[in-house]
Design a protein around this motif. Sequence first.
Motif, PDB file in Angstrom:
ATOM      1  N   ALA A   1       3.987   5.406  -5.698  1.00  0.00           N
ATOM      2  CA  ALA A   1       4.000   5.428  -7.160  1.00  0.00           C
ATOM      3  C   ALA A   1       2.919   6.371  -7.698  1.00  0.00           C
ATOM      4  CB  ALA A   1       3.797   4.018  -7.693  1.00  0.00           C
ATOM      5  N   MET A   2       1.747   6.320  -7.093  1.00  0.00           N
ATOM      6  CA  MET A   2       0.650   7.162  -7.573  1.00  0.00           C
ATOM      7  C   MET A   2       0.943   8.636  -7.344  1.00  0.00           C
ATOM      8  SD  MET A   2      -2.797   5.170  -6.530  1.00  0.00           S
ATOM      9  CE  MET A   2      -2.907   3.400  -6.717  1.00  0.00           C
TER      10      MET A   2
ATOM     11  N   ILE B   1      -7.774   6.022  -1.603  1.00  0.00           N
ATOM     12  CA  ILE B   1      -8.868   5.214  -2.139  1.00  0.00           C
ATOM     13  C   ILE B   1      -8.355   4.257  -3.218  1.00  0.00           C
ATOM     14  CG2 ILE B   1     -11.089   5.281  -3.347  1.00  0.00           C
ATOM     15  CD1 ILE B   1     -11.510   6.597  -0.775  1.00  0.00           C
ATOM     16  N   LEU B   2      -7.572   4.821  -4.164  1.00  0.00           N
ATOM     17  CA  LEU B   2      -7.063   3.991  -5.261  1.00  0.00           C
ATOM     18  C   LEU B   2      -6.175   2.862  -4.731  1.00  0.00           C
ATOM     19  CD1 LEU B   2      -6.207   6.752  -7.882  1.00  0.00           C
ATOM     20  CD2 LEU B   2      -8.154   5.178  -7.874  1.00  0.00           C
TER      21      LEU B   2
ATOM     22  N   LEU C   1       0.704  18.161  -9.350  1.00  0.00           N
ATOM     23  CA  LEU C   1      -0.643  18.343  -8.802  1.00  0.00           C
ATOM     24  C   LEU C   1      -0.660  18.211  -7.284  1.00  0.00           C
ATOM     25  CD1 LEU C   1      -2.730  16.187 -11.287  1.00  0.00           C
ATOM     26  CD2 LEU C   1      -2.893  18.662 -10.963  1.00  0.00           C
ATOM     27  N   VAL C   2       0.264  17.394  -6.831  1.00  0.00           N
ATOM     28  CA  VAL C   2       0.230  17.015  -5.422  1.00  0.00           C
ATOM     29  C   VAL C   2       0.501  18.171  -4.467  1.00  0.00           C
ATOM     30  CG1 VAL C   2       1.370  15.579  -3.714  1.00  0.00           C
ATOM     31  CG2 VAL C   2       0.825  14.666  -5.964  1.00  0.00           C
TER      32      VAL C   2
ATOM     33  N   GLY D   1       0.831  -1.199   0.000  1.00  0.00           N
ATOM     34  CA  GLY D   1       0.000   0.000   0.000  1.00  0.00           C
ATOM     35  C   GLY D   1       0.866   1.250   0.000  1.00  0.00           C
ATOM     36  N   ALA D   2       1.898   1.233   0.850  1.00  0.00           N
ATOM     37  CA  ALA D   2       2.787   2.390   0.930  1.00  0.00           C
ATOM     38  C   ALA D   2       3.466   2.624  -0.416  1.00  0.00           C
ATOM     39  CB  ALA D   2       3.823   2.170   2.032  1.00  0.00           C
ATOM     40  N   PHE D   3       3.921   1.537  -1.072  1.00  0.00           N
ATOM     41  CA  PHE D   3       4.611   1.695  -2.366  1.00  0.00           C
ATOM     42  C   PHE D   3       3.642   2.114  -3.468  1.00  0.00           C
ATOM     43  CE2 PHE D   3       9.083   0.764  -2.368  1.00  0.00           C
ATOM     44  CZ  PHE D   3       9.284   0.255  -1.100  1.00  0.00           C
ATOM     45  N   SER D   4       2.450   1.552  -3.437  1.00  0.00           N
ATOM     46  CA  SER D   4       1.503   1.925  -4.488  1.00  0.00           C
ATOM     47  C   SER D   4       1.114   3.382  -4.323  1.00  0.00           C
ATOM     48  CB  SER D   4       0.300   0.972  -4.460  1.00  0.00           C
ATOM     49  OG  SER D   4      -0.874   1.652  -4.191  1.00  0.00           O
ATOM     50  N   GLY D   5       0.985   3.830  -3.079  1.00  0.00           N
ATOM     51  CA  GLY D   5       0.713   5.238  -2.818  1.00  0.00           C
ATOM     52  C   GLY D   5       1.856   6.107  -3.317  1.00  0.00           C
TER      53      GLY D   5
END
Lengths: 236, 297
Positions: free
Chosen positions: B49-50, B71-72, B57-58, B43-47
Amino acid sequence: MLEVSDLEVSYGGVQALRGLSLTVGEGEIVALLGNNGAGKTTTLSAVSGLVRAGAGRITYEGDDITREAPPKIVGRGLVHVPEGRRVFSTLTVHDNLLLGGYLVRDAKELARRVDRAYALLPKLAERRSQQGGTLSGGEQQMLAIGRALVAGPRLLMLDEPSMGLAPLIVAAVMDVIRDINEDGTAVLLVEQNAKAALKIAHRGYVIENGRCVLDGPAADLAADARVVEAYLGGVA
Amino acid sequence: MSQLIWNGLFVGSFYALVALGYSMVYGIIKLLNFAHGDLYMLGAFSGFAMLGAMGGLVKSSSLVALFVVLILTMVATGLSGVVIERVAYRPLRGAPRLSLLITAVGASFALEYGTRIVAGPNPKVYQVRLDGTALHVLGALITWQQLALMAVSIVLMVALNLLITRTRQGRAMRAIALDPKACLLMGIDVDKVISRTFFIGSALAGAAGVMAGGYYGKIDFLMGFIIGLKAFTAAVIGGIGNIPGTMLGGLLLGLLESFGTHFVGGQWRDVFAFGFLILFLTVRPTGLLGERVTERV
């Protein structure tokens, strides 16, 4: 409505059923009698899809259900109350009944069916929020039957509903089964207590070593010397 | 004092989120899913990457961005959990429990070193840092970001509890935990419900992973190992398989660590956690809220 023909089932090399055949007609109570290990439970488990048939055919209302998965078979209105009742012990009586209607997606219809079960089995209504495991044996059997009724069976299969119950309770359970049948539900009743079963059944089969050895109207079976000797003699 | 309590509750809510998945999976198929902590890592890595993909934008509104990513990521880790169950655990249904346990350890390594191959062995730094202005509440320093994360955790936990106690799916989950074979006879598609359980548990772990990434700022491919063990501890303290108990266990473990660290020293933090694990396993293996089932036959 149910037709089982030449059914064979084995468990890891041990053959439990060797070409068993039987039928259950619309609105009938059919008793399936036999000693321990004769194959009664295996027969019900094969019909409800819990065990795979090695050979033979099971048809229900004209459809071949030999290889269907249990949830699908339940959805057809062919409902199996297993041996030992298998009540969900830490869930409430009410939750147990609701689970019986798992496939009923319409909340109103589900509530109606649960109410009908309570009406037929008033003891359950009193125990509504009690945990299933805290009920007495007879009440647990009633709960198992009530739970199956919520599924909306057209054919109800009961495995040893009298097991471990006092004679008076056995009679009460048999009365309930007869009531359910009189409402139009066909019943396939597996019993070791042949006397109690033949009292309410229309027809019966006697099975031995995985096949039927005798069948006929319940009254004839109850009078048959072989049945009396083997299954009715010692049973009070 | 109130600072210690707040810190404890905050860290504890992460533990609770991860512990819930542990507890749900254990409850339903009696498997200690050792790969569960790695879903937190995933989850931490997917976050990460996203957030990287979202780039510029972030910066402008980091909390909103983090929320979308959350959410994603929950969907992504949830699906990963489903795949792991399908590939690694389902074929072993009915196998001895030890085989399943060893498979879980294997799945854990596969996730850890798979991530290492894809993302590299070096720790990554989150682009979003949540260390903004602090509030004083009853003498404790609390940041808005902490409050937001805590609120998200609470919402997730309450939602899960409602799902399990009030819905048809939740009822099916509780029933499968007791007797899967009888569930088949109720018309329940047991495999499907187990899949969903993995989805939910893994999604919660993924959520905790993103939140931890945003809060601590640094992630690495082995970060799931220790939190997995801590979550297991939290689940045991509260009563494994028991949902409210597990939430309580997570918060309690956070508090224990917070106080233990303060009074005895930071290097004793893990000793505290696992000391309590051993204590509970010996003295009260059913946990605080887990109960022995009494049954009349």
